[in-house]
Scaffold this motif. Sequence first.
Motif, PDB file in Angstrom:
ATOM      1  N   GLN A   1       3.014   0.690  -6.967  1.00  6.54           N
ATOM      2  CA  GLN A   1       2.410  -0.613  -7.217  1.00  6.54           C
ATOM      3  C   GLN A   1       2.972  -1.638  -6.249  1.00  6.54           C
ATOM      4  O   GLN A   1       4.176  -1.669  -6.003  1.00  6.54           O
ATOM      5  CB  GLN A   1       2.669  -1.083  -8.654  1.00  6.54           C
ATOM      6  CG  GLN A   1       1.796  -0.432  -9.692  1.00  6.54           C
ATOM      7  CD  GLN A   1       1.848  -1.166 -11.027  1.00  6.54           C
ATOM      8  OE1 GLN A   1       2.934  -1.454 -11.522  1.00  6.54           O
ATOM      9  NE2 GLN A   1       0.703  -1.470 -11.581  1.00  6.54           N
TER      10      GLN A   1
ATOM     11  N   THR B   1      -3.805 -11.760  -3.151  1.00  5.43           N
ATOM     12  CA  THR B   1      -3.719 -13.044  -3.834  1.00  5.43           C
ATOM     13  C   THR B   1      -4.405 -14.094  -2.955  1.00  5.43           C
ATOM     14  O   THR B   1      -4.230 -14.092  -1.735  1.00  5.43           O
ATOM     15  CB  THR B   1      -2.252 -13.423  -4.135  1.00  5.43           C
ATOM     16  OG1 THR B   1      -2.215 -14.617  -4.919  1.00  5.43           O
ATOM     17  CG2 THR B   1      -1.428 -13.642  -2.877  1.00  5.43           C
TER      18      THR B   1
ATOM     19  N   TYR C   1      -2.675 -10.009   1.481  1.00  7.62           N
ATOM     20  CA  TYR C   1      -2.346  -8.673   0.985  1.00  7.62           C
ATOM     21  C   TYR C   1      -0.967  -8.240   1.452  1.00  7.62           C
ATOM     22  O   TYR C   1      -0.584  -8.469   2.605  1.00  7.62           O
ATOM     23  CB  TYR C   1      -3.361  -7.655   1.489  1.00  7.62           C
ATOM     24  CG  TYR C   1      -4.771  -7.899   1.043  1.00  7.62           C
ATOM     25  CD1 TYR C   1      -5.626  -8.686   1.798  1.00  7.62           C
ATOM     26  CD2 TYR C   1      -5.249  -7.339  -0.144  1.00  7.62           C
ATOM     27  CE1 TYR C   1      -6.923  -8.921   1.395  1.00  7.62           C
ATOM     28  CE2 TYR C   1      -6.549  -7.567  -0.556  1.00  7.62           C
ATOM     29  CZ  TYR C   1      -7.377  -8.357   0.217  1.00  7.62           C
ATOM     30  OH  TYR C   1      -8.666  -8.584  -0.199  1.00  7.62           O
TER      31      TYR C   1
ATOM     32  N   CYS D   1       5.733 -10.299  -3.240  1.00  8.24           N
ATOM     33  CA  CYS D   1       5.129  -8.983  -3.469  1.00  8.24           C
ATOM     34  C   CYS D   1       6.200  -8.093  -4.078  1.00  8.24           C
ATOM     35  O   CYS D   1       7.173  -7.743  -3.408  1.00  8.24           O
ATOM     36  CB  CYS D   1       4.608  -8.397  -2.177  1.00  8.24           C
ATOM     37  SG  CYS D   1       4.047  -6.690  -2.298  1.00  8.24           S
TER      38      CYS D   1
ATOM     39  N   TRP E   1      -1.172  -0.525  -0.345  1.00  3.49           N
ATOM     40  CA  TRP E   1      -1.703  -1.888  -0.336  1.00  3.49           C
ATOM     41  C   TRP E   1      -1.684  -2.495  -1.728  1.00  3.49           C
ATOM     42  O   TRP E   1      -1.900  -1.793  -2.723  1.00  3.49           O
ATOM     43  CB  TRP E   1      -3.146  -1.881   0.171  1.00  3.49           C
ATOM     44  CG  TRP E   1      -3.253  -1.548   1.610  1.00  3.49           C
ATOM     45  CD1 TRP E   1      -3.400  -0.303   2.158  1.00  3.49           C
ATOM     46  CD2 TRP E   1      -3.217  -2.459   2.713  1.00  3.49           C
ATOM     47  NE1 TRP E   1      -3.445  -0.388   3.530  1.00  3.49           N
ATOM     48  CE2 TRP E   1      -3.340  -1.707   3.900  1.00  3.49           C
ATOM     49  CE3 TRP E   1      -3.078  -3.842   2.816  1.00  3.49           C
ATOM     50  CZ2 TRP E   1      -3.344  -2.285   5.166  1.00  3.49           C
ATOM     51  CZ3 TRP E   1      -3.074  -4.419   4.069  1.00  3.49           C
ATOM     52  CH2 TRP E   1      -3.210  -3.645   5.237  1.00  3.49           C
ATOM     53  N   GLY E   2      -1.460  -3.794  -1.770  1.00  5.02           N
ATOM     54  CA  GLY E   2      -1.604  -4.528  -3.005  1.00  5.02           C
ATOM     55  C   GLY E   2      -3.035  -4.981  -3.201  1.00  5.02           C
ATOM     56  O   GLY E   2      -3.906  -4.755  -2.344  1.00  5.02           O
ATOM     57  N   GLN E   3      -3.283  -5.645  -4.331  1.00  2.00           N
ATOM     58  CA  GLN E   3      -4.634  -6.095  -4.678  1.00  2.00           C
ATOM     59  C   GLN E   3      -4.992  -7.425  -4.038  1.00  2.00           C
ATOM     60  O   GLN E   3      -6.173  -7.784  -3.973  1.00  2.00           O
ATOM     61  CB  GLN E   3      -4.766  -6.205  -6.190  1.00  2.00           C
ATOM     62  CG  GLN E   3      -4.679  -4.863  -6.906  1.00  2.00           C
ATOM     63  CD  GLN E   3      -5.802  -3.942  -6.496  1.00  2.00           C
ATOM     64  OE1 GLN E   3      -6.968  -4.280  -6.555  1.00  2.00           O
ATOM     65  NE2 GLN E   3      -5.441  -2.735  -6.046  1.00  2.00           N
TER      66      GLN E   3
ATOM     67  N   VAL F   1       2.448  -5.754  -6.188  1.00  5.27           N
ATOM     68  CA  VAL F   1       1.838  -6.835  -6.948  1.00  5.27           C
ATOM     69  C   VAL F   1       2.170  -8.164  -6.286  1.00  5.27           C
ATOM     70  O   VAL F   1       3.326  -8.607  -6.293  1.00  5.27           O
ATOM     71  CB  VAL F   1       2.319  -6.834  -8.405  1.00  5.27           C
ATOM     72  CG1 VAL F   1       1.663  -7.977  -9.173  1.00  5.27           C
ATOM     73  CG2 VAL F   1       2.018  -5.495  -9.063  1.00  5.27           C
TER      74      VAL F   1
ATOM     75  N   GLU G   1      -7.597 -14.276   1.565  1.00  3.71           N
ATOM     76  CA  GLU G   1      -6.959 -13.389   0.605  1.00  3.71           C
ATOM     77  C   GLU G   1      -5.786 -12.755   1.332  1.00  3.71           C
ATOM     78  O   GLU G   1      -5.958 -12.219   2.435  1.00  3.71           O
ATOM     79  CB  GLU G   1      -7.937 -12.310   0.142  1.00  3.71           C
ATOM     80  CG  GLU G   1      -7.447 -11.454  -0.995  1.00  3.71           C
ATOM     81  CD  GLU G   1      -7.654 -12.112  -2.360  1.00  3.71           C
ATOM     82  OE1 GLU G   1      -8.302 -13.179  -2.420  1.00  3.71           O
ATOM     83  OE2 GLU G   1      -7.168 -11.555  -3.361  1.00  3.71           O
TER      84      GLU G   1
END
Length: 116
Positions: free
Chosen positions: A3, A110, A95, A22, A106-108, A5, A93
């Motif tokens: 993960q 922000t 990442y 992150c 990779w993160g989702q 995040v 965005e």
Amino acid sequence: QVQLVESGGGLVQPGGSLRLSCAASGFTFSRYTMSWYRRPPGKERELVARITSTGGTTNYANSVKGRFTISRDNAKNTVYVQMNSLKPKDTAEYYCNARNPYNDYWGQGTQVTVSS
């Protein structure tokens, strides 16, 4: 389970600052090069900043040099990017990425919006 995040995004006025974080889990963070990428609206994803596994070397996109600072805390499994003097063109965005010769995570993302 791997993960990444991201947190810390939001709406900020031009000239303002934000710090993105992150938080990583599920892999050996200290053995990975960490990067921040961004995807502006309607554009391709681009590298913002990168930091090596020990934090000894950093690289920045020309567009953010002198304004953004990437750092990491291997004890906390966290990478940061301090963003100062933000401009509307920094809207994107953002990442988080973790990479070594074998894996690429990779993160989702922000969202950062710079607007008055």
